[in-house]
Each structure stands twice: as C-alpha cells, then as structure tokens.
Design a protein around this motif. Structure first.
Motif, PDB file in Angstrom:
ATOM      1  N   GLN A 491      -7.607 147.286 106.592  1.00  0.00           N
ATOM      2  CA  GLN A 491      -6.806 148.373 106.026  1.00  0.00           C
ATOM      3  C   GLN A 491      -7.650 149.359 105.221  1.00  0.00           C
ATOM      4  O   GLN A 491      -7.458 150.571 105.295  1.00  0.00           O
ATOM      5  CB  GLN A 491      -5.701 147.790 105.124  1.00  0.00           C
ATOM      6  CG  GLN A 491      -4.537 147.162 105.868  1.00  0.00           C
ATOM      7  CD  GLN A 491      -3.603 148.190 106.471  1.00  0.00           C
ATOM      8  OE1 GLN A 491      -3.718 149.367 106.190  1.00  0.00           O
ATOM      9  NE2 GLN A 491      -2.690 147.730 107.313  1.00  0.00           N
ATOM     10  N   GLY A 492      -8.598 148.849 104.442  1.00  0.00           N
ATOM     11  CA  GLY A 492      -9.394 149.712 103.583  1.00  0.00           C
ATOM     12  C   GLY A 492     -10.295 150.668 104.333  1.00  0.00           C
ATOM     13  O   GLY A 492     -10.815 151.627 103.751  1.00  0.00           O
ATOM     14  N   GLN A 493     -10.510 150.432 105.624  1.00  0.00           N
ATOM     15  CA  GLN A 493     -11.410 151.274 106.413  1.00  0.00           C
ATOM     16  C   GLN A 493     -10.668 152.267 107.314  1.00  0.00           C
ATOM     17  O   GLN A 493     -11.296 153.128 107.923  1.00  0.00           O
ATOM     18  CB  GLN A 493     -12.317 150.389 107.276  1.00  0.00           C
ATOM     19  CG  GLN A 493     -13.212 149.456 106.483  1.00  0.00           C
ATOM     20  CD  GLN A 493     -14.027 148.547 107.382  1.00  0.00           C
ATOM     21  OE1 GLN A 493     -14.220 148.830 108.564  1.00  0.00           O
ATOM     22  NE2 GLN A 493     -14.514 147.435 106.813  1.00  0.00           N
ATOM     23  N   ARG A 494      -9.367 152.129 107.383  1.00  0.00           N
ATOM     24  CA  ARG A 494      -8.625 152.922 108.375  1.00  0.00           C
ATOM     25  C   ARG A 494      -8.574 154.408 108.057  1.00  0.00           C
ATOM     26  O   ARG A 494      -8.444 155.237 108.956  1.00  0.00           O
ATOM     27  CB  ARG A 494      -7.208 152.365 108.534  1.00  0.00           C
ATOM     28  CG  ARG A 494      -7.187 150.997 109.174  1.00  0.00           C
ATOM     29  CD  ARG A 494      -5.775 150.488 109.443  1.00  0.00           C
ATOM     30  NE  ARG A 494      -5.801 149.140 109.991  1.00  0.00           N
ATOM     31  CZ  ARG A 494      -4.709 148.454 110.331  1.00  0.00           C
ATOM     32  NH1 ARG A 494      -3.499 149.005 110.163  1.00  0.00           N
ATOM     33  NH2 ARG A 494      -4.818 147.227 110.824  1.00  0.00           N
ATOM     34  N   GLN A 495      -8.686 154.771 106.774  1.00  0.00           N
ATOM     35  CA  GLN A 495      -8.665 156.194 106.432  1.00  0.00           C
ATOM     36  C   GLN A 495      -9.933 156.908 106.892  1.00  0.00           C
ATOM     37  O   GLN A 495     -10.006 158.133 106.860  1.00  0.00           O
ATOM     38  CB  GLN A 495      -8.490 156.374 104.915  1.00  0.00           C
ATOM     39  CG  GLN A 495      -7.055 156.227 104.441  1.00  0.00           C
ATOM     40  CD  GLN A 495      -6.115 157.252 105.067  1.00  0.00           C
ATOM     41  OE1 GLN A 495      -6.431 158.432 105.157  1.00  0.00           O
ATOM     42  NE2 GLN A 495      -4.954 156.803 105.510  1.00  0.00           N
ATOM     43  N   ASP A 496     -10.928 156.130 107.343  1.00  0.00           N
ATOM     44  CA  ASP A 496     -12.141 156.747 107.880  1.00  0.00           C
ATOM     45  C   ASP A 496     -11.957 157.180 109.331  1.00  0.00           C
ATOM     46  O   ASP A 496     -12.845 157.822 109.899  1.00  0.00           O
ATOM     47  CB  ASP A 496     -13.320 155.761 107.797  1.00  0.00           C
ATOM     48  CG  ASP A 496     -13.757 155.524 106.360  1.00  0.00           C
ATOM     49  OD1 ASP A 496     -13.496 156.407 105.518  1.00  0.00           O
ATOM     50  OD2 ASP A 496     -14.325 154.453 106.076  1.00  0.00           O
ATOM     51  N   TYR A 497     -10.830 156.821 109.917  1.00  0.00           N
ATOM     52  CA  TYR A 497     -10.549 157.184 111.306  1.00  0.00           C
ATOM     53  C   TYR A 497      -9.551 158.341 111.348  1.00  0.00           C
ATOM     54  O   TYR A 497      -8.687 158.464 110.478  1.00  0.00           O
ATOM     55  CB  TYR A 497      -9.981 155.991 112.071  1.00  0.00           C
ATOM     56  CG  TYR A 497     -10.999 154.891 112.332  1.00  0.00           C
ATOM     57  CD1 TYR A 497     -11.596 154.752 113.575  1.00  0.00           C
ATOM     58  CD2 TYR A 497     -11.359 153.997 111.320  1.00  0.00           C
ATOM     59  CE1 TYR A 497     -12.535 153.752 113.813  1.00  0.00           C
ATOM     60  CE2 TYR A 497     -12.292 152.988 111.537  1.00  0.00           C
ATOM     61  CZ  TYR A 497     -12.873 152.876 112.793  1.00  0.00           C
ATOM     62  OH  TYR A 497     -13.800 151.888 113.020  1.00  0.00           O
ATOM     63  N   VAL A 498      -9.684 159.163 112.368  1.00  0.00           N
ATOM     64  CA  VAL A 498      -8.754 160.285 112.567  1.00  0.00           C
ATOM     65  C   VAL A 498      -8.279 160.256 114.012  1.00  0.00           C
ATOM     66  O   VAL A 498      -9.099 160.311 114.948  1.00  0.00           O
ATOM     67  CB  VAL A 498      -9.427 161.640 112.273  1.00  0.00           C
ATOM     68  CG1 VAL A 498      -8.438 162.778 112.512  1.00  0.00           C
ATOM     69  CG2 VAL A 498      -9.949 161.677 110.851  1.00  0.00           C
ATOM     70  N   CYS A 499      -6.973 160.163 114.200  1.00  0.00           N
ATOM     71  CA  CYS A 499      -6.402 160.148 115.545  1.00  0.00           C
ATOM     72  C   CYS A 499      -6.091 161.577 115.985  1.00  0.00           C
ATOM     73  O   CYS A 499      -5.278 162.262 115.343  1.00  0.00           O
ATOM     74  CB  CYS A 499      -5.131 159.303 115.570  1.00  0.00           C
ATOM     75  SG  CYS A 499      -5.416 157.553 115.190  1.00  0.00           S
ATOM     76  N   ILE A 500      -6.740 162.015 117.040  1.00  0.00           N
ATOM     77  CA  ILE A 500      -6.517 163.370 117.555  1.00  0.00           C
ATOM     78  C   ILE A 500      -5.321 163.353 118.498  1.00  0.00           C
ATOM     79  O   ILE A 500      -5.315 162.640 119.506  1.00  0.00           O
ATOM     80  CB  ILE A 500      -7.767 163.885 118.292  1.00  0.00           C
ATOM     81  CG1 ILE A 500      -8.970 163.908 117.354  1.00  0.00           C
ATOM     82  CG2 ILE A 500      -7.513 165.270 118.864  1.00  0.00           C
ATOM     83  CD1 ILE A 500     -10.274 164.295 118.038  1.00  0.00           C
ATOM     84  N   VAL A 501      -4.291 164.121 118.129  1.00  0.00           N
ATOM     85  CA  VAL A 501      -3.080 164.221 118.949  1.00  0.00           C
ATOM     86  C   VAL A 501      -3.256 165.398 119.906  1.00  0.00           C
ATOM     87  O   VAL A 501      -3.366 166.551 119.478  1.00  0.00           O
ATOM     88  CB  VAL A 501      -1.834 164.429 118.067  1.00  0.00           C
ATOM     89  CG1 VAL A 501      -0.579 164.525 118.933  1.00  0.00           C
ATOM     90  CG2 VAL A 501      -1.699 163.287 117.057  1.00  0.00           C
ATOM     91  N   GLN A 502      -3.298 165.105 121.180  1.00  0.00           N
ATOM     92  CA  GLN A 502      -3.519 166.153 122.176  1.00  0.00           C
ATOM     93  C   GLN A 502      -2.249 166.981 122.394  1.00  0.00           C
ATOM     94  O   GLN A 502      -1.133 166.483 122.260  1.00  0.00           O
ATOM     95  CB  GLN A 502      -3.928 165.544 123.514  1.00  0.00           C
ATOM     96  CG  GLN A 502      -5.241 164.789 123.497  1.00  0.00           C
ATOM     97  CD  GLN A 502      -5.673 164.431 124.902  1.00  0.00           C
ATOM     98  OE1 GLN A 502      -5.829 165.296 125.769  1.00  0.00           O
ATOM     99  NE2 GLN A 502      -5.862 163.135 125.135  1.00  0.00           N
ATOM    100  N   ASP A 503      -2.451 168.238 122.728  1.00  0.00           N
ATOM    101  CA  ASP A 503      -1.341 169.063 123.200  1.00  0.00           C
ATOM    102  C   ASP A 503      -1.718 169.569 124.583  1.00  0.00           C
ATOM    103  O   ASP A 503      -2.901 169.664 124.925  1.00  0.00           O
ATOM    104  CB  ASP A 503      -1.067 170.229 122.239  1.00  0.00           C
ATOM    105  CG  ASP A 503      -2.150 171.278 122.257  1.00  0.00           C
ATOM    106  OD1 ASP A 503      -2.141 172.133 123.167  1.00  0.00           O
ATOM    107  OD2 ASP A 503      -3.008 171.255 121.358  1.00  0.00           O
TER     108      ASP A 503
END
Length: 729
Positions: A491-503
C-alpha cells in the motif's frame, strides 16, 4: 464595501453618494451566496474576500470616475479615510472594504453584479424568482425604509427573494420566488403586485425605474395621472397607430380600445403546468431556464454557445433550445404521450416492425408537419461543448436534454448513417489500429473521401497514428496492466504508480501525446501503468444513443472502480473525455456509477509540485495556452494551474483567451456542419494563431489540435509535452 447586514448597506448609500461617488451598486447576501457557488466567483474571490471572523451580509460597489486622475484619487482617499474611522467601532455596520483601480478587475466585479439576475434563478425548488416587482424606484433617501417595509410585506407571505440594484438612484431589483405552475401562487403574484404599488406610492416612487412596463402596464394610468398618460397615448398614436409594437405595454393609441397588459394575463407558467410535474422535474435543465439571456453572448473569446455566435439565431442559443424543448414536452403531454415511458421503451431492442415504421416516418418527413423537426433543427447545430452547463447561471445544460431528445426523435425517424459511424468508432478503432497504414492509405484516396462525404456525410477524416500507441509503449519502461500484480504492491508504494486512462481519440489519432505523458510520469519519478482501452462513450451520448451509452458506461465504470480500489491515481490526457466520467456517467448511471475519480494531467500534477524542487528559468521564450472550452468552463482554475506548473519547472505560460474551436469531437467532420465549424474557428482561434508562433502554441483538447492541424497544416502540442521538454533541459 462590506456590511454586517443588507439594511446597513442600504442605509449607508447616501453617505457614499455625498462623497461624490459616480455610482453605488448593491447586492444582498442571497446573491453573494449564489455567486460563490457559480463559476463567476473564481474571477472575483480575491477582489471580494471574506472578512475574518465576520459574516458579510451586504455589499456596496462604489465607483469613482473623472477627467482628472488626481482628483479621483483624492476622492477615493477621502472616502477610505472616513471608512477607516467607522471601522474602528464598526459604525454603520461596515466590516471592511477593498479598493481596485484597474479596468480588468472593475469589469470582473461588474460582471458578477450583472449575473445577479441569473444567479437568483438558480435557487432550488419549483418556486423561482419572478420579475413582477423588478425595478421599483423611490427617492434614495427613502430607500432603506421602503425596503424594510417591502421585506416585511414579502416575509408576511413567507416568500424567498433576493435583492440587488442601484441604491444611489433609489432603484432596487426584487424578485420574489413563486411557482408559476401553481394557480394559487399565480394569483398571489397579482395580490403582491397591488400591495407593492401601494407601498411605492407611499414612499413617493414609481413601479419602474429602468425597464419596460411589461406586466405592470396596468398601473401606468394611476402613476402618471390622466393628463400625462394621455400625452403618452398621443405619442403612441403618432408612432404606432395600429398598436403593433409591444401592444399594451406602456400605453395604447388614443383611438384604440385595446387593453393594457395585465398581471393576470397568460404567462409561461400557464403552458408549463400542462406538462406533468414528473416530466418537468426530469427535464429541469430545460424547464428552469428563466430567460435571463446571458447566452446571447457575442464575445468571441467567451466559450458560451458558439452556434449562437455564428448564426445570430436565438433558436440556436441555450435559451432558445430550452424553450423549444419545453414546448415539445407540452405538445407531447397534450397528445397523451408520457416522455418518461417513451424513454423506458427505448431501452428495449428495436424490432423489425419498429425499423419499418422509422423508414416510413422518414420518407414522410417532408410531407407531414411535426414540431419535433423544428426542435431537431435547433439541436442539430449544438456542438455539445457544455459551456452552457456552467456559464449559464441557471446551469441550462443543452447537451443533456439534447441527447434525450435525439434518443426519442430517432425512435420515430431513421438516423443518418454518420451517426452510426460515430457511435461505433470506439469499437472499430482497435481493429483499425491493427493495420493503420492500410486504413490511412485508403482514407487518403480521393474516391474514398468523395464516397464518404456523399454516402456517410463525413469529411476530413483524421489519420491513425503511426507508429501506434501499442508499438510505442513497447519501447518505454511502462508496466502493462495486470490487476493481480498491482494488488501485490504494498500500500505504501502505490502512490508511486500512475494509471493512464486511455481515450479513443488521443490513443489512436495522437498517440505521441500519450507516449509523452508516460515519459513525463517517469521524469517525475513515478511509474506509469497503461490501462487497457475501454470505451468512454461520450460520442454515443452526444448522438443520443442513450441505451448504448448506458451499457458501455456501466462496463467502463465497473472497471475503473476496480482499478481505483488499488489507491493509484487514474489520469487521462483529454479534458472533455475525462469530464465525461464526472458528468455524463453520473447522469446516466446515478448511484451505479461507483466510486472512482479520473484526473486530468494538470489536476494530477498540481498537488505534486511541492515534491519537486522549483527550477530556475530554463526556457525564456513564452509558451501560449489554448484551453479546451469544456475544460475552461467546468474547471475554471485549469489555466491558472497550468501556469503554475510551467512556472515551477522553469517555463512561462500565457493563456490565450479564445472561445470554441469549432471541432467539438466529430461535429466539425460532418458535411452539414463543415461551414459552421469553419466559421466558429474563424471567430477567435484563427486570428489568435495568426498573431503567435504556432510552434509555441499548446492545446489541451484533441479535437482542438485536430482542428488546428486541419486548417493551419500545423501540429500543435499538448501542454504536458512542453512540460516534458522543460524537464528534459
């Protein structure tokens, strides 16, 4: 000047007039509170700030002007010196003041005051402010006592109301809230009118101080007197003997037996009440239009209703479209149709019999009158830019009720082929992207272009990105989406990830932007995760395929909610598509939408700036921002936040004031819309781009970049690409 009560603001007006002020405008706390909930407030919040520990319940806007700047400055100083003395003991209810002398700030304050009429109309509930005692006028020295008694009168009837106006002239706008669909409240309007007339006479005033008499005309003879009113009728006889111009307003010709307009005459509520209350409530975005007319906006830099600007046809304004929909609902109700039942039926699949019926109606369309065609004509020109949904103080949301109208209209009449192309584009694109060079080769052929224009009604089709996004991301250290692997991350590392939402549009037609966003995420020390493409559905909503939109929205929302549970930010690059998850998804899915947020690139970056050391200037040349109209109206701080991002990373960004670009998704690609699209582009985008170095112009919306590329043969960048460039120095 700020007060602890509205009465204090009124009673203090003579003091400011005596101080040689040019004008004194006032608004009460009700108007102020509505303004704070409107998009207009972000433009004046620094000019009308709250007083710590005090409640601001009244506001006077005092203006000074003159030929000699020094004399004006001395007059202002004399007033502020007096105010400073009064503030020591909170004398006259004064709790604070602010001074501004630049034209831009003054204009923003007056714009807020100008919007007061519309802001009052935004009150919740069926009772809406009505302008039947709109601009009573009494001598300024009598105004405070007059208003106190006026308030007592309205409070006695337990009515809500707001007040604003010109206290230096003794003119105040008062709009009591009444439900004009309720016959009893309509009768109450007449009773109150008579009481207000008596009250105005008591204080030596007039029933009108500025505007036409309208429904107050019947009181004219009483106020003017027989002799003067006779002279008015004589003028009317000379100028309009047949009583054709505003008949019955102000007066009638001497020889005429026509009556004056009366408070008891037929009003809009008479027609609106013919629509069942459940339908009125369901179509509140159209029903609540109060006719304030702020959508009649010809400012080319304003995003408000581009179709109205270029057609100069008020049917093509939010006010015009709302009025047409109200009449359409009334006529359907009169004929015994329940719109809500009809909408439920559209959720069922079309039968062969229904298809045959649509073809029959389409064939007879030219020969059988149907009011729906008039509504369709106005709706067909709407770009669905959603500027009205925030720029209008009542929040008249044309794209919302337009989609519902088209949904029903096309249960009776056959859709054009281009609508099916648009509705299915998100399904087709992943397959087209498997052979992009073949598709592009075909699209470049004159024969294909001609056939597409003639048979489908679609022109200037954009070319697919080559290389495709799929092949681009293989070259980058971007994590492929794997839910189980992502769930295994602490959990403590998840803010280092960014999910790109495609359009669909950026991913398949402008893939470089998505690739550069992934690179930017890496530059900022984060780890990009490319989510699999899921249909957004905005195009189907715009075209009124509501059943199809609901189905795809539900599927995509369920997926995004599942990803959001990871605690990783979801970010998209196109503002219009990102905002669709907030507005149209919430509207169509309601409580089934789920709990997830998709951010725009600037919304994601802004809170992160504190994590990064500010950079010294690395690029002395200016960048120029052209923001998407939907983004500007739904996120009014977007341009400022982009500016802060650039400044933090050593760049300089200037916002370019423009309206709509004229593309609006697929609108600009439709043959019948091509000329309107060109005309809208020519209002503000073309002249602004002509004045600037195009390689330094940044454009947030895909459709806007596509429009610029079409007419300027120049590819512009998304601002995130310029930020990446700054970080790469």
């Amino acid at each position: 000047m700020k007060y602890n009560s509205f009465d204090s603001a009124l009673r203090n007006a003579p003091f400011m007039v005596e101080a040689n002020a040019l004008s004194v405008e006032t608004v009460d706390s009700r108007v102020l509170n509505f303004a704070k909930q409107d998009i207009v407030w972000h433009t004046v919040s620094d000019l009308i700030s709250d007083v710590p520990g005090k409640e601001m319940l009244g506001l006077n806007m005092v203006e000074y002007a003159g030929q000699d700047e020094e004399e004006v400055a001395q007059a202002v100083k004399a007033l502020t010196d007096s105010l400073d003395e009064k503030l020591k003991t909170e004398q006259d209810g004064i709790i604070g003041y602010q001074v501004t002398n630049d034209v831009g700030s003054i204009g923003r304050i007056y714009n807020m005051r100008k919007k007061a009429v519309g802001l009052l109309g935004a009150v919740k509930g069926s009772a809406k402010p009505i302008a039947f005692a709109e601009d009573t006028c009494v001598p300024p020295e009598n105004l405070a006592d007059f208003i106190a008694e006026f308030r007592t009168l309205l409070d006695g009837h337990k009515l809500n109301y707001g007040m604003f106006g010109h206290v230096d002239a003794g003119v105040l706008h008062v709009r009591p809230a009444l439900d004009m669909c309720d016959p009893e409240q309509e009768s109450l309007m007449h009773q109150i009118s008579d009481e207000v007339v008596a009250l105005v006479a008591k204080y030596g005033g007039l029933m009108w101080g500025e505007h036409g008499k309208g429904f107050r005309s019947e009181y004219g003879p009483e106020f003017f007197g027989e002799e003067l009113f006779g002279e008015l009728r004589r003028i009317k006889s000379a100028c309009d003997p047949l009583n054709k111009m505003n008949p019955g307003k102000i007066c009638t010709p001497l020889e005429s037996e026509d009556e004056l307009v009366k408070v008891s005459d037929v009003k809009r509520g008479t027609y609106d009440r013919q629509i069942p209350v459940q339908i009125r409530d369901s179509f509140s975005q159209a029903m609540e239009c109060n006719g304030n007319g702020l959508c009649f906006n010809y400012d080319t830099a304003s995003p408000m209703c581009p179709s109205m600007k270029v057609t100069a046809d008020r049917r093509h304004s939010p006010k015009g479209r709302a009025g047409l929909v109200r009449e359409w609902l009334r006529q359907l109700s009169e004929q015994g149709f329940d719109v809500l039942d009809l909408e439920n039926e559209t959720k069922q699949s079309s039968s062969a019999k229904g298809l045959i019926e649509k073809w029959r109606n389409t064939f007879n369309k030219r020969h059988e009158y149907d009011f729906s065609h008039e509504v369709y004509e106005a709706m067909n020109g709407c770009l669905a830019c959603k500027a009205c949904a925030s720029q209008c103080p009542i929040k008249v949301d044309v794209p919302s009720f337009r989609a519902r109208f088209l949904n029903l209209y096309y249960t009776r009449y056959q859709r054009p082929a281009k609508d099916y192309l648009v509705a299915n584009i998100e399904t087709m694109l992943p397959y087209m992207a498997k052979v992009p060079k073949v598709v592009n080769f075909a699209l470049k052929q004159n024969l294909v272009q001609s056939l597409t224009a003639k048979t489908v009604g679609y022109v200037d089709a954009p070319l697919l990105s080559v290389p495709t996004l799929k092949s681009r991301i293989k070259q980058q250290p971007i994590s492929e989406f794997n839910l189980e692997q992502l769930q295994a991350i602490p959990q403590g590392q998840r803010q280092d990830y960014v999910c790109i939402v495609q359009d669909p549009f950026t991913s398949f037609y402008d893939a470089q932007v998505v690739e550069d966003f992934a690179k930017l995420i890496l530059k900022l020390g984060k780890k990009p995760v490319m989510l699999p493409f899921k249909p957004n559905g905005k195009a189907t909503h715009i075209k009124g395929f509501l059943a199809k939109f609901a189905k795809s929205a539900k599927s995509t929302a369920e997926f995004l909610e599942q990803v959001a549970a990871l605690g990783m930010p979801l970010v998209g690059v196109d503002p219009a598509l990102v905002l669709c998850y907030r507005d149209e998804y919430d509207e169509i899915l309601g409580s089934e939408r789920g709990d997830f947020d998709v951010l725009t690139a600037h919304e994601w970056m802004t809170p992160l700036l504190a994590e990064f050391e500010p950079k010294a200037t690395v690029d002395e040349e200016e960048w120029y921002l052209f923001a998407h109209c939907t983004e500007k109206t739904k996120m009014p701080n977007a341009e400022k936040e982009w500016g802060a991002i650039f400044s933090h990373f050593g760049g300089s960004l200037t916002t370019v004031p423009v309206g709509c670009c004229g593309m609006a998704g697929t609108f600009g690609h439709e043959s019948d819309k091509l000329q309107m699209s060109k005309d809208i582009y020519g209002l503000s985008w073309a002249p602004k781009l002509d004045q600037l170095p195009k390689e330094r112009c940044l454009v947030t919306g895909y459709s806007c970049r596509s429009q610029v590329k079409r007419f300027e043969q120049t590819a512009t960048k998304h601002p995130l690409q310029a930020v990446l460039q700054l970080l790469s120095h």
